[in-house]
Structure formats: structure tokens, C-alpha cells
Scaffold this motif. Sequence first.
Motif, short mmCIF file in Angstrom:
data_model
loop_
_atom_site.label_atom_id
_atom_site.label_comp_id
_atom_site.label_asym_id
_atom_site.label_seq_id
_atom_site.Cartn_x
_atom_site.Cartn_y
_atom_site.Cartn_z
N VAL A 38 0.85 -1.18 0.00
CA VAL A 38 0.00 0.00 0.00
C VAL A 38 0.89 1.23 0.00
CG1 VAL A 38 -1.74 1.32 1.28
CG2 VAL A 38 -1.85 -1.19 1.22
N HIS A 39 0.64 2.14 -0.94
CA HIS A 39 1.39 3.40 -1.04
C HIS A 39 0.42 4.51 -1.39
CE1 HIS A 39 4.62 6.20 -1.87
NE2 HIS A 39 4.07 6.46 -3.06
N ALA A 40 0.51 5.60 -0.65
CA ALA A 40 -0.38 6.76 -0.86
C ALA A 40 -1.85 6.34 -0.79
CB ALA A 40 -0.07 7.44 -2.18
N GLY A 41 -2.13 5.39 0.10
CA GLY A 41 -3.51 5.00 0.33
C GLY A 41 -4.11 4.07 -0.71
N ARG A 42 -3.29 3.49 -1.58
CA ARG A 42 -3.82 2.56 -2.58
C ARG A 42 -2.90 1.37 -2.74
NH1 ARG A 42 -1.83 2.68 -7.85
NH2 ARG A 42 -0.13 4.17 -8.18
N ILE A 43 -3.46 0.28 -3.25
CA ILE A 43 -2.69 -0.94 -3.47
C ILE A 43 -1.94 -0.83 -4.79
CG2 ILE A 43 -2.82 -3.43 -3.85
CD1 ILE A 43 -5.37 -3.40 -2.13
N ILE A 44 -0.64 -1.07 -4.74
CA ILE A 44 0.19 -1.04 -5.94
C ILE A 44 0.01 -2.35 -6.72
CG2 ILE A 44 2.53 -0.74 -6.83
CD1 ILE A 44 1.37 1.71 -5.39
N HIS A 45 -0.28 -2.20 -8.02
CA HIS A 45 -0.41 -3.35 -8.92
C HIS A 45 -1.56 -4.29 -8.49
CE1 HIS A 45 3.24 -1.86 -10.63
NE2 HIS A 45 3.98 -2.22 -9.61
N LEU A 74 -10.83 -5.01 0.41
CA LEU A 74 -9.47 -4.47 0.50
C LEU A 74 -9.51 -2.95 0.71
CD1 LEU A 74 -7.90 -6.52 -2.42
CD2 LEU A 74 -7.21 -6.69 -0.03
N ALA A 75 -10.35 -2.28 -0.07
CA ALA A 75 -10.46 -0.83 0.06
C ALA A 75 -10.98 -0.43 1.44
CB ALA A 75 -11.38 -0.29 -1.03
N ARG A 76 -11.88 -1.21 1.97
CA ARG A 76 -12.44 -0.87 3.29
C ARG A 76 -11.39 -1.01 4.39
NH1 ARG A 76 -18.10 -3.14 5.92
NH2 ARG A 76 -17.94 -1.95 7.87
N VAL A 77 -10.55 -2.04 4.29
CA VAL A 77 -9.49 -2.20 5.29
C VAL A 77 -8.54 -1.00 5.25
CG1 VAL A 77 -7.51 -3.61 5.97
CG2 VAL A 77 -9.63 -4.72 5.27
N ILE A 78 -8.20 -0.55 4.06
CA ILE A 78 -7.34 0.63 3.93
C ILE A 78 -8.02 1.85 4.55
CG2 ILE A 78 -6.38 2.26 2.26
CD1 ILE A 78 -5.83 -0.13 0.43
N THR A 79 -9.30 2.04 4.26
CA THR A 79 -10.02 3.22 4.75
C THR A 79 -10.17 3.20 6.26
OG1 THR A 79 -11.24 3.43 2.67
CG2 THR A 79 -12.18 4.50 4.61
N GLU A 80 -10.61 2.09 6.81
CA GLU A 80 -10.88 2.03 8.25
C GLU A 80 -9.61 2.08 9.09
OE1 GLU A 80 -13.76 -0.25 10.11
OE2 GLU A 80 -15.22 -0.15 8.48
N ASN A 81 -8.48 1.70 8.50
CA ASN A 81 -7.21 1.79 9.21
C ASN A 81 -6.43 3.05 8.85
OD1 ASN A 81 -6.75 -0.85 10.84
ND2 ASN A 81 -7.54 -1.57 8.88
N ALA A 82 -7.04 3.91 8.02
CA ALA A 82 -6.40 5.16 7.59
C ALA A 82 -4.98 4.90 7.08
CB ALA A 82 -6.38 6.17 8.73
N MET A 83 -4.85 3.87 6.25
CA MET A 83 -3.54 3.46 5.76
C MET A 83 -3.07 4.36 4.63
SD MET A 83 -3.71 -0.70 5.58
CE MET A 83 -1.99 -0.83 5.11
#
Length: 267
Positions: A38-45, A74-83
Motif C-alpha cells: 500500500v502506497h499513498a492509500g492505494r494498493i500497488i499493482h 481491501l479498500a475498506r481495510v485501507i479506509t478504516e485503518n487510515a492506511m
Amino acid sequence: MTDRLWFNGAMRDRDAVHIDPADRGLLLGDGLFETMRVHAGRIIHLARHMARLYAGLGTLMIPPPARTEVEAALARVITENAMQAGSLRLTITRGCGPRGLLPPEGAAPTVMIVPFPPAATPMPEAHLVISRMRRDETSPLSRTKTLNYLPNILALMEARQRGGNEAVLLNTAGRVAEASASNLLIQRDGMLLTPPVTEGALPGIARSVLLDMRLAREQALTRADLLGAEAVLLVSSLSVREAVSLDATPLPREPSTAQRIRAALAS
């Protein structure tokens, strides 16, 4: 970053997740996984990871969950963890079943997505050891990220016992397949070379990017090729490492090559 993960259709706190003792992933390694940066809030590739995941599900004959649902989770895990940075580990098992090898009809797959923060320190330079373990290039499982990593684990433990920190696995013909958790590349005459998947190499995501960009090409490699290379590197979705020795013999280095690979894989 908080510690919320996805488990079977819902976001949960880590301490609220419980694996069923009858889960075949736990009992038999009957499942697969993807580790995504994860980079800049999104999954690479992401598309490449999903393609490999669903190819693996087909190989293992595990009923695939809807891709749109997996990507939404996957997107929800990123959002809820503020990754903003780190990695996600997506694990899918065949689910639960009775004792025995044969899978039950209609088993519901277990789906789990766990977030991890960025590594606190960069991966160290690799001191390689040729492992006694072998990679079976004839098996379709060599092209799938299954949950059974025991050969790789034992190879890495062997490397540590012999004074290294990374293992090289050869195939049954004695040629280079891969490292314990990375694809292996060498530089020769300025070109990057990496073993084909038919040699037992896992079809890694970083590897596929370099091949598609024509920064690397496939070629069968031997131990002598590693020793005679201009540089030896290990690549994965999470890191690019230079190798500095092989079985205690120093290897040539070309730091600019590692920098070039990191730039190519950055987005």
C-alpha cells in the motif's frame, strides 16, 4: 494505524477474530494468499495481484468469491485503518470440513485481510546460501502462492544456520528457481535475467512488471551464472535487495541497478 481487519464478510478487531479449528487452511494448508503493498492509500499493482489470486483459486479448485467483493473489502481495510503505507495480507482458505483430505461439497471459503504497517527498517543486503531444499518445477503449485511454505521456511532456516540470511532454491534439475520469498534476478551485459516459471519460479508481481517493461527477460540460470553476474538482486512486492555473497563468496554489486528497479516498481 488502527488494527481492524476483514474476516468473512465484516470488519472486526483483531482480538475478535477466531479461526475455526476445522478450517482446512489451518489443518492442511489448503488455501492461498497475496501480500500487497500500500502506497499513498492505494494498493500497488492490484490488477496483477487479483489475476494471480484467481488463477491460483482455479488451480486449487476453491470456489472463488466475487472479485468486486474482494476488492471492496481491501479498500475498506485501507479506509478504516487510515492506511497511507504498509501492506495487506489477503488469505483465502477452502473453509471448514470434516477430518480427511477430500474437500467437502459446498464448503464456504474463509476470507481474511490483515493490515500491516511499513517495515521499521529496510531489508538488509542478502547473503545467499544455496539450499539443499529443491523446488519442484513440474508441479502447478510452484506457480501458486499456497499456504504451505514449509520448503521455503526450512531453506531460510538452513541459510541462517550456515551463516547467511537468504536462501536460493534450485529446481530438480539443479538450476536456479527463486529465493525463499523473492524472485531472483541477475544483471549480465546490462540486462536483467530471471528464471522462467517453467524453472520453478513463482510468477511474482514485481517480476511481471519488470518483464512487461522489458527491463528484464527470462533465461534459465545456474549457480555459475550467479557467481559470474554483474549484480544479483532479489525482488518482491515489498522490497528490492542486493545480494552481496553466495555461499560466503563475495558477489559483484551495481547499486544503480537496484535504484533503477525500485524506480520502475514505485507505482
